[in-house]
Scaffold this active site. Structure first.
Site, PDB file in Angstrom:
ATOM      1  N   GLU A 189     -62.929  -1.859  17.552  1.00 13.68           N
ATOM      2  CA  GLU A 189     -62.700  -3.289  17.768  1.00 13.68           C
ATOM      3  C   GLU A 189     -62.925  -4.095  16.492  1.00 13.68           C
ATOM      4  O   GLU A 189     -62.199  -5.043  16.195  1.00 13.68           O
ATOM      5  CB  GLU A 189     -63.604  -3.812  18.878  1.00 13.68           C
ATOM      6  CG  GLU A 189     -63.296  -3.271  20.274  1.00 13.68           C
ATOM      7  CD  GLU A 189     -62.013  -3.853  20.857  1.00 13.68           C
ATOM      8  OE1 GLU A 189     -61.382  -4.713  20.211  1.00 13.68           O
ATOM      9  OE2 GLU A 189     -61.637  -3.434  21.962  1.00 13.68           O
ATOM     10  N   ARG A 193     -59.995  -6.167  14.476  1.00 15.81           N
ATOM     11  CA  ARG A 193     -60.197  -7.620  14.503  1.00 15.81           C
ATOM     12  C   ARG A 193     -60.753  -8.133  13.175  1.00 15.81           C
ATOM     13  O   ARG A 193     -60.140  -8.975  12.529  1.00 15.81           O
ATOM     14  CB  ARG A 193     -61.132  -8.007  15.654  1.00 15.81           C
ATOM     15  CG  ARG A 193     -60.640  -7.586  17.036  1.00 15.81           C
ATOM     16  CD  ARG A 193     -61.491  -8.182  18.137  1.00 15.81           C
ATOM     17  NE  ARG A 193     -61.262  -7.521  19.426  1.00 15.81           N
ATOM     18  CZ  ARG A 193     -61.323  -8.127  20.603  1.00 15.81           C
ATOM     19  NH1 ARG A 193     -61.596  -9.416  20.675  1.00 15.81           N
ATOM     20  NH2 ARG A 193     -61.121  -7.453  21.724  1.00 15.81           N
ATOM     21  N   ASP A 318     -52.944   3.303  24.301  1.00 14.12           N
ATOM     22  CA  ASP A 318     -51.814   2.489  23.853  1.00 14.12           C
ATOM     23  C   ASP A 318     -51.539   2.478  22.349  1.00 14.12           C
ATOM     24  O   ASP A 318     -50.498   2.930  21.872  1.00 14.12           O
ATOM     25  CB  ASP A 318     -51.966   1.057  24.369  1.00 14.12           C
ATOM     26  CG  ASP A 318     -53.371   0.482  24.184  1.00 14.12           C
ATOM     27  OD1 ASP A 318     -54.218   1.123  23.528  1.00 14.12           O
ATOM     28  OD2 ASP A 318     -53.637  -0.629  24.698  1.00 14.12           O
ATOM     29  N   GLU A 479     -49.452  -8.873  25.165  1.00 16.64           N
ATOM     30  CA  GLU A 479     -48.455  -7.810  25.000  1.00 16.64           C
ATOM     31  C   GLU A 479     -47.035  -8.234  25.372  1.00 16.64           C
ATOM     32  O   GLU A 479     -46.062  -7.867  24.689  1.00 16.64           O
ATOM     33  CB  GLU A 479     -48.870  -6.574  25.811  1.00 16.64           C
ATOM     34  CG  GLU A 479     -50.092  -5.862  25.298  1.00 16.64           C
ATOM     35  CD  GLU A 479     -51.395  -6.543  25.682  1.00 16.64           C
ATOM     36  OE1 GLU A 479     -52.426  -6.283  25.034  1.00 16.64           O
ATOM     37  OE2 GLU A 479     -51.379  -7.358  26.652  1.00 16.64           O
ATOM     38  N   THR A 567     -52.408  -3.827  15.566  1.00 13.61           N
ATOM     39  CA  THR A 567     -52.479  -3.953  17.019  1.00 13.61           C
ATOM     40  C   THR A 567     -53.172  -5.234  17.470  1.00 13.61           C
ATOM     41  O   THR A 567     -53.158  -5.553  18.649  1.00 13.61           O
ATOM     42  CB  THR A 567     -53.175  -2.716  17.631  1.00 13.61           C
ATOM     43  OG1 THR A 567     -52.908  -2.657  19.036  1.00 13.61           O
ATOM     44  CG2 THR A 567     -54.681  -2.761  17.364  1.00 13.61           C
TER      45      THR A 567
END
Length: 581
Positions: A189, A193, A318, A479, A567
């Site tokens: 994460e 980020r 994903d 998404e 992503t």
């Protein structure tokens, strides 16, 4: 024969001119004493006619090539060459003044970002998240100020430079080697980020302080890779400078950090970051899989073997598939490993995981498989709605036109997940029945493969093409907006703009609070106040609003030919014409 006759005989035998070898004409007898000009003249005179012609031709070709390269660099630099062209030329419909409409819509999204940043700045500045209903804050990510970092490049893209500078002024003083006492930082994460957010903020602004901070984040997270295989641990104790030991890691966490560390290597000149992250790809590529190109979501860190878990393009799987294609694009097409792995996965997905609604012939979805790749779950997650955008991007990059058709069908399904609810917001997932009327019960079930006989479909399911499960929340996820933006830029079909605008209006109507935007508990309920959950993830600023803004921006603004989005929607500039190692 006298000497004069002998000389005349030699003269008549050779028709070539005599080359003087003495000191006359600047051609000294000893080659070591010749000037460069003299040496060249000597070499030229010693050549026969064919040699001179060949030399002249070579010089002419080389000179022409140099001149052509100079002219190309002046008028059409190689860095601007794109093959293949991904983004179609923008279309303007004069009948509805689409240019002015786009500007109005883009400004509406920009106003939403300003509103959100204002609330964050007032009530939560420097903290990880704003609580948009109670006007409080939390530090659920260890206190690094993740919303601020995640939002920086969105502010810059929207030309909110004052707000961007507010964020930069704060973040350059953050010590990323520290976190909330007792907190262990989630490796994946914070890579997608924080590391990515700082890298792109640097690439946009060229503020070297941001690159230094990005490198600090990359460094404090690197202990995650200190395992026997090189597969990372999922969490790091940054205060102690060590990783938290674990036996396994999920696929997305292990395989969605490569772009970020590659970009860090490119910007710092230190190849170790990319080399370390690349080892993960090599291990997973070589690991035994239940079906070619399809990867279960749990990996044993000590062995690199897949241990359990479903095969999914949704949660925990994903972005692994997304990054195969995006690393190939970022490499400028020089790393065929990524192309091969991506194609293997997509071919197997299309064969084993794509189904069609029993009630809507246009509605296709991607379900999940169990660990053996034999049992199928007809559950389509909102998270999986990144797939059509990925397929569309891959269709153009790799010349796979059939993938673009599937991308359009899946985007239609993702939009209908919004379009068919009372609020116009999309739930966490929808469910489908198969031709034998079997599927997942809409109430809570033990796992996603408890397939049972279903009652006769009601009118709502027949009209919608799907039915809802027990989790009907909308978490401000990006998404669908992501895929809609990509589909518009690749096809030029203006219907995608209308779909995106409809989704933005629903978000603005149902989730907006005085301080920001809140996740919504049940998208079928119009009792708005009771449905706001007082949560606003940083990806709403980093992704959802950014993709909607870019949807209504000119197609060459942060073009898909020039940038690859990680992503978390952080745009990395593709290094065209440069070899990646």
């Amino acid at each position: 024969m006298d000497r004069d006759a002998e000389a005349n005989r030699h003269s008549s035998v050779s028709s070539e001119p005599t080359i003087p070898l003495g000191d006359q004409d600047g051609l000294p007898l000893l080659r070591g004493k010749q000037t460069l000009k003299g040496r060249l003249r000597t070499g030229w005179y010693r050549m026969d006619r064919l040699g001179r012609l060949t030399t002249s031709l070579v010089v002419l070709i080389i000179s022409g090539a140099i001149l052509a390269r100079v002219l190309i660099e002046l008028f059409c630099p190689y860095d601007y060459w794109h093959n293949p062209q991904v983004t179609v030329p923008p279309k303007t419909d004069d009948s509805n003044h689409s240019a002015s409409t786009d500007k109005e819509r883009r400004n509406a999204v920009r106003d939403a970002m300003k509103h959100t940043w204002s609330g964050y700045h007032k009530y939560a500045f420097g903290h990880d998240e704003l609580l948009p209903v109670s006007n409080k804050s939390n530090d659920k990510w260890g206190g690094w100020g993740v919303t601020l970092i995640d939002a920086l490049d969105t502010l810059y893209i929207m030309e909110l430079y004052d707000e961007f500078n507010q964020g930069v002024t704060h973040v350059v003083d953050v010590d990323f080697s520290k976190a909330t006492p007792g907190y262990t930082t989630p490796f994946f994460e914070m890579v997608i980020r924080s590391l990515a957010g700082l890298l792109t903020a640097y690439e946009m602004s060229l503020d070297k302080r941001l690159l230094a901070k990005a490198q600090q984040v990359g460094d404090v997270l690197m202990p995650a890779f200190k395992t026997s295989t090189g597969l990372p641990y999922p969490r790091v104790d940054v205060n102690a400078g060590v990783a938290v030991r674990a036996s396994s890691i999920c696929l997305a966490e292990a395989g969605t950090v490569q772009l970020e560390y590659w970009k860090l290597s490119d910007l710092t000149g230190n190849p170790v970051y990319h080399q370390t992250a690349q080892r993960v790809v090599d291990i997973l590529d070589q690991s035994q899989k239940p079906y070619k190109g399809l990867y279960p979501i749990w990996v044993d860190i000590a062995t690199g073997s897949f241990t359990s878990g479903q095969i999914t393009f949704g949660a925990q799987g994903d972005s692994w598939y997304e990054y195969m294609l995006k690393q190939y694009i970022y490499s400028g097409g020089t790393h065929d490993q990524y192309r091969r792995m991506y194609v293997e996965s997509i071919e197997s997905m299309k064969q084993k995981m794509v189904k069609r609604s029993e009630f809507d012939d246009q509605m296709y979805y991607v379900g999940d498989l169990d660990f053996t790749a034999k049992k199928f779950s007809p559950k389509f997650q909102h998270l999986t709605c990144f797939v059509p955008g990925m397929l569309a991007l891959g269709s153009k990059t790799l010349n796979r036109p059939d993938d673009l058709e599937l991308a359009k069908q899946l985007t239609y399904t993702c939009f209908q997940m919004y379009n068919q609810t009372a609020t116009g917001l999309g739930p966490e997932y929808v469910l489908f029945r198969d031709s034998s009327n079997k599927g997942l019960l809409p109430t809570n079930h033990k796992n996603d493969f408890d397939i049972e006989d279903l009652p006769t479909a009601d009118s709502s399911e027949v009209n919608n093409g799907y039915y809802l499960g027990y989790d009907r929340g909308y978490l401000l996820r990006p998404e669908t907006a992501e895929s809609i933006m990509i589909l518009y830029r690749i096809t030029g079909d203006v219907k995608y703009k209308e779909w995106g605008w409809q989704i933005f209006q629903a978000i603005d109507k149902w989730t907006k609070t005085p301080a920001g935007y809140s996740a919504y508990r049940d998208v079928t309920s119009t009792k708005r106040d009771s449905q706001l959950t007082d949560s606003m993830e940083s990806f709403f600023l980093a992704e959802t609003l950014k993709y909607l803004y870019l949807l209504f921006s000119p197609a060459d603004y942060y073009s898909l030919d020039d940038y690859v989005f990680n992503t978390e929607a952080h745009p990395f500039k593709i290094q065209h014409g440069r070899a990646h190692k």
